[in-house]
Each structure stands twice: as C-alpha cells, then as structure tokens.
Design a protein around this motif. Structure first.
Motif, PDB file in Angstrom:
ATOM      1  N   VAL A  96       0.807  -1.292  -0.023  1.00 14.91           N
ATOM      2  CA  VAL A  96      -0.032  -0.003   0.002  1.00 14.91           C
ATOM      3  C   VAL A  96       0.747   1.224  -0.119  1.00 14.91           C
ATOM      4  O   VAL A  96       1.832   1.581   0.698  1.00 14.91           O
ATOM      5  CB  VAL A  96      -0.796   0.100   1.270  1.00 14.91           C
ATOM      6  CG1 VAL A  96      -1.473   1.571   1.428  1.00 14.91           C
ATOM      7  CG2 VAL A  96      -2.142  -1.145   1.131  1.00 14.91           C
ATOM      8  N   VAL A  97       0.521   2.281  -0.868  1.00 16.69           N
ATOM      9  CA  VAL A  97       1.205   3.439  -0.924  1.00 16.69           C
ATOM     10  C   VAL A  97       0.119   4.560  -0.661  1.00 16.69           C
ATOM     11  O   VAL A  97      -0.911   4.506  -1.337  1.00 16.69           O
ATOM     12  CB  VAL A  97       1.760   3.639  -2.320  1.00 16.69           C
ATOM     13  CG1 VAL A  97       2.587   5.188  -2.370  1.00 16.69           C
ATOM     14  CG2 VAL A  97       2.846   2.570  -2.644  1.00 16.69           C
ATOM     15  N   ARG A  98       0.211   5.409   0.381  1.00 20.54           N
ATOM     16  CA  ARG A  98      -0.646   6.375   0.617  1.00 20.54           C
ATOM     17  C   ARG A  98      -0.279   7.659   0.111  1.00 20.54           C
ATOM     18  O   ARG A  98       0.861   8.111  -0.007  1.00 20.54           O
ATOM     19  CB  ARG A  98      -0.856   6.542   2.074  1.00 20.54           C
ATOM     20  CG  ARG A  98      -1.586   5.260   2.807  1.00 20.54           C
ATOM     21  CD  ARG A  98      -1.673   5.391   4.494  1.00 20.54           C
ATOM     22  NE  ARG A  98      -2.634   6.499   4.471  1.00 20.54           N
ATOM     23  CZ  ARG A  98      -2.612   7.305   5.576  1.00 20.54           C
ATOM     24  NH1 ARG A  98      -1.704   7.256   6.562  1.00 20.54           N
ATOM     25  NH2 ARG A  98      -3.614   8.185   5.758  1.00 20.54           N
ATOM     26  N   HIS A  99      -1.298   8.536  -0.642  1.00 20.64           N
ATOM     27  CA  HIS A  99      -0.966   9.754  -1.022  1.00 20.64           C
ATOM     28  C   HIS A  99      -2.034  10.828  -0.486  1.00 20.64           C
ATOM     29  O   HIS A  99      -3.209  10.652  -0.500  1.00 20.64           O
ATOM     30  CB  HIS A  99      -1.315   9.906  -2.682  1.00 20.64           C
ATOM     31  CG  HIS A  99      -0.484   8.640  -3.377  1.00 20.64           C
ATOM     32  ND1 HIS A  99       0.832   9.212  -3.845  1.00 20.64           N
ATOM     33  CD2 HIS A  99      -0.668   7.507  -3.614  1.00 20.64           C
ATOM     34  CE1 HIS A  99       1.197   7.925  -4.712  1.00 20.64           C
ATOM     35  NE2 HIS A  99       0.609   6.977  -4.425  1.00 20.64           N
ATOM     36  N   ILE A 100      -1.525  11.504   0.557  1.00 23.88           N
ATOM     37  CA  ILE A 100      -2.652  12.701   1.198  1.00 23.88           C
ATOM     38  C   ILE A 100      -2.577  13.907   0.381  1.00 23.88           C
ATOM     39  O   ILE A 100      -1.697  14.788   0.390  1.00 23.88           O
ATOM     40  CB  ILE A 100      -1.892  13.028   2.554  1.00 23.88           C
ATOM     41  CG1 ILE A 100      -1.427  11.643   3.278  1.00 23.88           C
ATOM     42  CG2 ILE A 100      -2.653  13.872   3.380  1.00 23.88           C
ATOM     43  CD1 ILE A 100      -2.520  10.534   3.709  1.00 23.88           C
ATOM     44  N   ALA A 108      -0.118  14.635 -10.947  1.00 27.77           N
ATOM     45  CA  ALA A 108       0.854  15.497 -11.201  1.00 27.77           C
ATOM     46  C   ALA A 108       2.413  15.006 -10.512  1.00 27.77           C
ATOM     47  O   ALA A 108       3.423  15.153 -11.081  1.00 27.77           O
ATOM     48  CB  ALA A 108       0.805  17.112 -10.406  1.00 27.77           C
ATOM     49  N   ARG A 109       2.355  14.006  -9.516  1.00 26.51           N
ATOM     50  CA  ARG A 109       3.634  13.405  -9.279  1.00 26.51           C
ATOM     51  C   ARG A 109       3.851  12.058  -9.753  1.00 26.51           C
ATOM     52  O   ARG A 109       4.880  11.478  -9.221  1.00 26.51           O
ATOM     53  CB  ARG A 109       3.418  13.410  -7.401  1.00 26.51           C
ATOM     54  CG  ARG A 109       3.364  14.862  -6.860  1.00 26.51           C
ATOM     55  CD  ARG A 109       3.057  14.549  -5.409  1.00 26.51           C
ATOM     56  NE  ARG A 109       2.849  16.004  -4.814  1.00 26.51           N
ATOM     57  CZ  ARG A 109       2.281  16.115  -3.572  1.00 26.51           C
ATOM     58  NH1 ARG A 109       1.630  14.965  -3.002  1.00 26.51           N
ATOM     59  NH2 ARG A 109       2.345  17.325  -2.858  1.00 26.51           N
ATOM     60  N   TRP A 110       2.909  11.519 -10.412  1.00 25.97           N
ATOM     61  CA  TRP A 110       2.796  10.130 -10.872  1.00 25.97           C
ATOM     62  C   TRP A 110       3.923  10.019 -12.312  1.00 25.97           C
ATOM     63  O   TRP A 110       4.020  10.944 -12.883  1.00 25.97           O
ATOM     64  CB  TRP A 110       1.632   9.869 -11.500  1.00 25.97           C
ATOM     65  CG  TRP A 110       1.306   8.517 -11.768  1.00 25.97           C
ATOM     66  CD1 TRP A 110       1.304   7.733 -12.911  1.00 25.97           C
ATOM     67  CD2 TRP A 110       1.006   7.403 -10.906  1.00 25.97           C
ATOM     68  NE1 TRP A 110       0.823   6.403 -12.887  1.00 25.97           N
ATOM     69  CE2 TRP A 110       0.977   6.273 -11.565  1.00 25.97           C
ATOM     70  CE3 TRP A 110       1.125   7.358  -9.420  1.00 25.97           C
ATOM     71  CZ2 TRP A 110       0.568   5.223 -10.959  1.00 25.97           C
ATOM     72  CZ3 TRP A 110       0.705   5.912  -8.826  1.00 25.97           C
ATOM     73  CH2 TRP A 110       0.587   5.059  -9.541  1.00 25.97           C
ATOM     74  N   ASP A 111       4.427   8.791 -12.196  1.00 24.05           N
ATOM     75  CA  ASP A 111       5.562   8.492 -13.214  1.00 24.05           C
ATOM     76  C   ASP A 111       4.412   8.427 -14.593  1.00 24.05           C
ATOM     77  O   ASP A 111       3.639   7.571 -14.735  1.00 24.05           O
ATOM     78  CB  ASP A 111       6.020   6.964 -12.831  1.00 24.05           C
ATOM     79  CG  ASP A 111       6.822   6.787 -14.056  1.00 24.05           C
ATOM     80  OD1 ASP A 111       6.908   7.194 -15.238  1.00 24.05           O
ATOM     81  OD2 ASP A 111       7.717   5.883 -13.732  1.00 24.05           O
ATOM     82  N   GLY A 139      -5.639   9.465 -18.556  1.00 22.75           N
ATOM     83  CA  GLY A 139      -4.713   9.221 -19.423  1.00 22.75           C
ATOM     84  C   GLY A 139      -3.767   8.179 -19.200  1.00 22.75           C
ATOM     85  O   GLY A 139      -3.110   7.657 -19.971  1.00 22.75           O
ATOM     86  N   PHE A 140      -3.860   7.699 -17.925  1.00 20.15           N
ATOM     87  CA  PHE A 140      -3.147   6.328 -17.467  1.00 20.15           C
ATOM     88  C   PHE A 140      -3.713   5.033 -17.563  1.00 20.15           C
ATOM     89  O   PHE A 140      -3.340   4.044 -17.370  1.00 20.15           O
ATOM     90  CB  PHE A 140      -2.723   6.797 -16.245  1.00 20.15           C
ATOM     91  CG  PHE A 140      -1.774   7.988 -16.019  1.00 20.15           C
ATOM     92  CD1 PHE A 140      -0.349   7.763 -16.216  1.00 20.15           C
ATOM     93  CD2 PHE A 140      -2.182   9.072 -15.714  1.00 20.15           C
ATOM     94  CE1 PHE A 140       0.386   8.915 -16.076  1.00 20.15           C
ATOM     95  CE2 PHE A 140      -1.563  10.356 -15.382  1.00 20.15           C
ATOM     96  CZ  PHE A 140      -0.401  10.078 -15.624  1.00 20.15           C
ATOM     97  N   LEU A 141      -5.073   5.201 -18.146  1.00 21.70           N
ATOM     98  CA  LEU A 141      -5.531   3.952 -18.413  1.00 21.70           C
ATOM     99  C   LEU A 141      -5.337   3.276 -19.635  1.00 21.70           C
ATOM    100  O   LEU A 141      -4.889   3.949 -20.797  1.00 21.70           O
ATOM    101  CB  LEU A 141      -7.215   4.183 -18.304  1.00 21.70           C
ATOM    102  CG  LEU A 141      -8.048   4.678 -17.013  1.00 21.70           C
ATOM    103  CD1 LEU A 141      -9.252   5.108 -17.287  1.00 21.70           C
ATOM    104  CD2 LEU A 141      -7.593   3.861 -15.943  1.00 21.70           C
TER     105      LEU A 141
END
Length: 202
Positions: A96-100, A108-111, A139-141
């Motif tokens: 699990v990676v949490r993004h607050i 905007a922070r995604w690869d 756009g990432f689907l």
C-alpha cells in the motif's frame, strides 16, 4: 500484524472486494490499482490483503472539516480522525502506498510512463468531483483497465450524482481510440450479481 479488515469502520464489503479482485485476475498476477478515497482504510486494507502482489495506491486529501469522522469500534463514544485511523490500519501492508492529496495533485507526481490497471473511485460523492477523479487518471488507463465506481448501484442515494459524473467524464466522452475500451464497473454488495460491466461508448 494486519487488522481484522471487517472491523475497520466503513461501507466496503467482502463481496465488493471479490468483484475488484476478479477483475484484477483478468488483468494479471501483478498490477497497479488506484483508489480514490481512503477514509479509515477499510477498502484499502481489504484490497491489499486479497491482492498481495498488486500495488495499491490510495489517495485522500482529508480536507478541513472532513465529515467522515469514524467511531472507534472499541469505544463508540470516541470519535477519531480517519487519517490517523488509516495510518494505523494500513501500517502493516507493504503493498500500500498512501497519497495525502487530491487526485490532480497525485497525478502531477505520478510516473508518466506507469499505466493504471484498475481505478476505484470512492471519493467525494459529487458529480463534479467524480468527473475530476476520473479525468485526472484517464490518460493512464489502457484498453484492459477497469474503472470501478462505489455507491453507484441503482437505489443508492448517491446513484444519480455519481453516475452523472462518470457519464460526463472522458471515460464516455473521449474520442481516443481503443482496441477495447476501458470498462466501467459497479460493485454490487450483498447481491448475487456482484458487479456489472458497462463498456465505454466508442
């Protein structure tokens, strides 16, 4: 030791977990799942437990005045902060990676080269917000991705606003060409028909 996920406060059921898990299996042994709306971490923990080889990215901004305060199951009189609850409930899940943050900030922070296999939308139940949540990640689907909407089954009080957000989103309105369009799926808790699939209009 991971918590008993059924005792974490929330509205996500094991049947709904099964629906998403089955969709994940059709995609692959490993994958990336984006969950919008962590809350106290109930759905996140259930998915992480059932899909241990998948990475679950869960996103929640926990805005000021967040309405979903959660009674502590050990002390009904105690009202706790869902953000702290999630931190405690998800601490032992290595996948699990949490993004607050909100969805656009997380995007905007995604690869930019990393695709999303399953998008599970269970954030603020407002038409405009559902559109933002879907459009942010659209756009990432890829052509085998599945988008799950929570609380969108017929009869649910949020049905109309959630479905309207989806129908007006890029999932339905984009002119992007797909070999097979991403699917829109609705988990159906407590029924034999656990989920139904609606392909996006070409």
């Amino acid at each position: 030791m991971p918590p008993d996920t059924t005792k974490i406060p929330g509205w996500f059921s094991p049947l709904e977990t099964d629906a998403i898990m089955r969709a994940a299996w059709t995609i692959g042994r490993t994958g990336t799942l984006i969950e919008i709306g962590t809350g106290a971490g109930r759905s996140t923990a259930m998915l992480a437990e059932r899909l241990p080889s998948w990475v679950i990215h869960t996103i929640d901004s926990y805005p000021a005045g967040y309405a979903e305060t959660v009674p502590d199951p050990n002390d009904p009189a105690l009202i706790t902060d869902p953000r702290k609850y999630a931190e405690k409930n998800l601490a032992n899940y290595g996948n699990v990676v949490r993004h607050i943050s909100d969805a656009p900030t997380a995007v905007a922070r995604w690869d930019i080269y990393k695709l999303v296999d399953i998008l599970f939308v269970d954030g603020r139940h407002e038409t405009a917000q559902v559109m933002i949540d879907i459009n942010s990640w659209f756009g990432f689907l890829h052509d085998r991705s599945v988008v799950f909407l929570h609380d969108a089954q017929n009869g649910n009080p949020y049905y109309e606003v959630v479905m309207l957000g989806a129908v007006n989103s890029k999932l339905f309105t984009s002119t992007q060409k797909w070999r097979q369009p991403p699917s829109l799926a609705i988990p159906r808790a407590g029924t034999a028909e656990r989920w139904r699939e609606r392909p996006r209009n070409p």
